[in-house]
Design an enzyme around this catalytic site. Structure first.
Site, PDB file in Angstrom:
ATOM      1  N   CYS A 165       0.778  -1.255   0.135  1.00  0.00           N
ATOM      2  CA  CYS A 165       0.101   0.013  -0.176  1.00  0.00           C
ATOM      3  C   CYS A 165       0.666   1.352  -0.045  1.00  0.00           C
ATOM      4  O   CYS A 165       0.299   2.291   0.037  1.00  0.00           O
ATOM      5  CB  CYS A 165      -0.936   0.013   1.308  1.00  0.00           C
ATOM      6  N   HIS A 305      -1.998   7.948   6.791  1.00  0.00           N
ATOM      7  CA  HIS A 305      -2.518   6.850   6.089  1.00  0.00           C
ATOM      8  C   HIS A 305      -3.792   6.317   6.513  1.00  0.00           C
ATOM      9  O   HIS A 305      -4.525   5.801   5.628  1.00  0.00           O
ATOM     10  CB  HIS A 305      -1.212   5.731   6.337  1.00  0.00           C
ATOM     11  N   GLU A 316      -0.258   4.915  13.965  1.00  0.00           N
ATOM     12  CA  GLU A 316      -0.171   6.006  13.457  1.00  0.00           C
ATOM     13  C   GLU A 316      -0.527   7.100  14.366  1.00  0.00           C
ATOM     14  O   GLU A 316       0.247   8.437  14.536  1.00  0.00           O
ATOM     15  CB  GLU A 316      -0.856   6.164  12.259  1.00  0.00           C
ATOM     16  N   LYS A 342      -9.359   8.348   3.194  1.00  0.00           N
ATOM     17  CA  LYS A 342      -9.909   6.861   3.058  1.00  0.00           C
ATOM     18  C   LYS A 342     -11.173   6.589   3.585  1.00  0.00           C
ATOM     19  O   LYS A 342     -11.728   5.764   3.307  1.00  0.00           O
ATOM     20  CB  LYS A 342      -8.839   5.742   3.623  1.00  0.00           C
ATOM     21  N   HIS A 347      -9.687   2.373   0.486  1.00  0.00           N
ATOM     22  CA  HIS A 347      -8.249   2.105   0.469  1.00  0.00           C
ATOM     23  C   HIS A 347      -7.768   1.657  -0.827  1.00  0.00           C
ATOM     24  O   HIS A 347      -8.110   0.514  -1.417  1.00  0.00           O
ATOM     25  CB  HIS A 347      -7.853   1.066   1.276  1.00  0.00           C
ATOM     26  N   PHE A 407       2.003  -3.625   3.803  1.00  0.00           N
ATOM     27  CA  PHE A 407       2.179  -4.775   4.148  1.00  0.00           C
ATOM     28  C   PHE A 407       3.724  -5.292   3.964  1.00  0.00           C
ATOM     29  O   PHE A 407       4.127  -4.732   3.116  1.00  0.00           O
ATOM     30  CB  PHE A 407       1.265  -5.891   3.651  1.00  0.00           C
TER      31      PHE A 407
END
Length: 419
Positions: A165, A305, A316, A342, A347, A407
């Protein structure tokens, strides 16, 4: 400023709309795009919510460029559409540049996975003769960058990056390195993905990563909210045109903003979970700020994010609190303003870092921070940050960061400064 990279163009294809203005208007309105998806429903996927890019209203011209687009995977179609807008907004015309001095760098998490799934279903149902001869060119991960370079006639580096991502942000960092090394004068860089497919949706659902709030899909994606239960799978493309500042000045192009610094780190912690203390994100932030010659106290805004998953948002938020502290730099009671797109766009996977980088540039240019859709109240883990929600906030932004995590423990941070 001589080492900074000028951002001279933006191209966007997102669930919020095709084109920068359509996407920006949707994001600033906080209008969530999640819907129950008919393709996922028909396939019997365990989670049916998705944020789709709307198909073009007009019928493709089979003899023109739009006709050719339909031979490609959706991720490549998004890319070629966004590239035309990005180059037009930068005032660059293919054929009026040195093709060997133009780089194409594209990030993707899954390549042409929609094509791969569709052709595999044909293989199982009807045998090898049913396969399209375009199967391999459409799904190989490198082919998005290859097709864009072909379309533009660019003979400089044509690279594909894949850091899950964070892929789109990694592409932008890679492009900046090429520019600073003198390998090229212009780079078209960003990310694209089209992973709203039965296999991808089912696999993410198996991991427990997706929101199941189908009773109110417009509020399913809830970054940093106490009731968050996962992200909504999205798709799209974001591109920036980056130039060496001397090249932009020579053609009298006015930069939108500058990419002043960047940082990339790995957690080396877990295959899918971020480091619980956000050590990798904090290290990437330190690198980005050092590259920009700035300090945490100078950061006005963070495009987070913000996936709407329990663990990511908590990590975060913790990293932001520890880096900036309460009181921050005076932009708000709790440090830099923070937002996540998002909640509106879902996403978009390998495209997310690039789409959000583009939105960060627009925040710097327009002095407006879009709201975080779906947010009502924090929990203990996400409290203590100045999260913009409810409505867009006017704010002068001189230095903004864009966070991307992926990831595999990938962390990227891009630092953009005002002109």
């Amino acid at each position: 400023m001589s080492d900074d990279i000028a951002v001279t163009g933006i191209g966007l294809v997102t669930p919020g709309g095709t084109g920068t203005e359509a996407t920006w208007e949707t994001v600033c309105a906080g209008r969530a795009t999640a819907r129950v998806d008919p393709v996922l429903t028909e396939a019997g996927a365990p989670v049916r919510l998705a944020c789709r890019v709307a198909p073009p209203a007009e019928k493709p011209d089979e003899k023109g460029v739009r006709g050719r687009l339909w031979r490609f995977d959706p991720a490549t179609r998004f890319l070629l559409t966004a590239a035309r807008e990005a180059l037009a907004s930068a005032g660059l015309e293919p054929g009026r540049w040195d093709p060997g001095r133009v780089a194409v760098v594209v990030g993707t998490a899954a390549g042409g996975v929609a094509t791969l799934e569709a052709q595999h279903r044909k293989l199982l149902a009807s045998g090898p003769r049913a396969l399209s001869p375009m199967t391999l060119p459409a799904f190989l991960p490198n082919m998005a960058a290859g097709q864009l370079a072909l379309e533009l006639g660019c003979t400089g580096p044509a690279l594909q990056t894949s850091t899950a991502c964070a892929s789109g942000a990694t592409a932008i960092i890679t492009a900046a390195l090429l520019l600073r090394a003198g390998v090229c004068d212009v780079a078209v860089a960003g990310g694209t993905d089209a992973m709203v497919t039965p296999l991808c949706a089912s696999a993410f659902a198996k991991l427990g990563a997706l929101s199941r709030r189908e009773d109110g899909p417009g509020g399913a994606s809830r970054p940093f909210d106490r009731d968050r239960d996962g992200f909504v799978l999205g798709e799209g493309c974001g591109l920036l045109v980056l130039e060496r500042t001397a090249h932009a000045a020579a053609r009298t192009a006015r930069p939108l903003a500058f990419l002043a610094g960047s940082g990339a780190t790995g957690d080396a912690h877990h295959a899918t979970a971020p480091h619980p203390g956000g050590a990798g994100l904090r290290a990437a932030t330190a690198l980005a700020l050092a590259g920009a010659g700035r300090t945490p106290g100078e950061v006005d805004h963070i495009n987070a994010h913000g996936t709407s998953t329990a663990l990511n948002d908590a990590v975060e938020a913790t990293a932001i609190r520890e880096l900036y502290g309460r009181g921050g730099n005076g932009t708000g009671p709790e440090g830099p303003s923070v937002t996540s797109a998002k909640g509106v766009l879902g996403h978009t996977m390998g495209a997310a870092g690039a789409i959000e980088a583009a939105l960060t540039v627009l925040t710097v240019v327009r002095g407006t921070v879009p709201p975080t859709a779906g947010f009502t109240a924090p929990d203990a883990a996400t409290a203590g940050i100045d999260l913009v929600h409810g409505a867009a906030r006017p704010q002068r932004v001189r230095l903004a960061l864009s966070h991307s995590l992926g990831f595999g423990g990938h962390n990227t941070v891009l630092a953009f400064t005002a002109v």
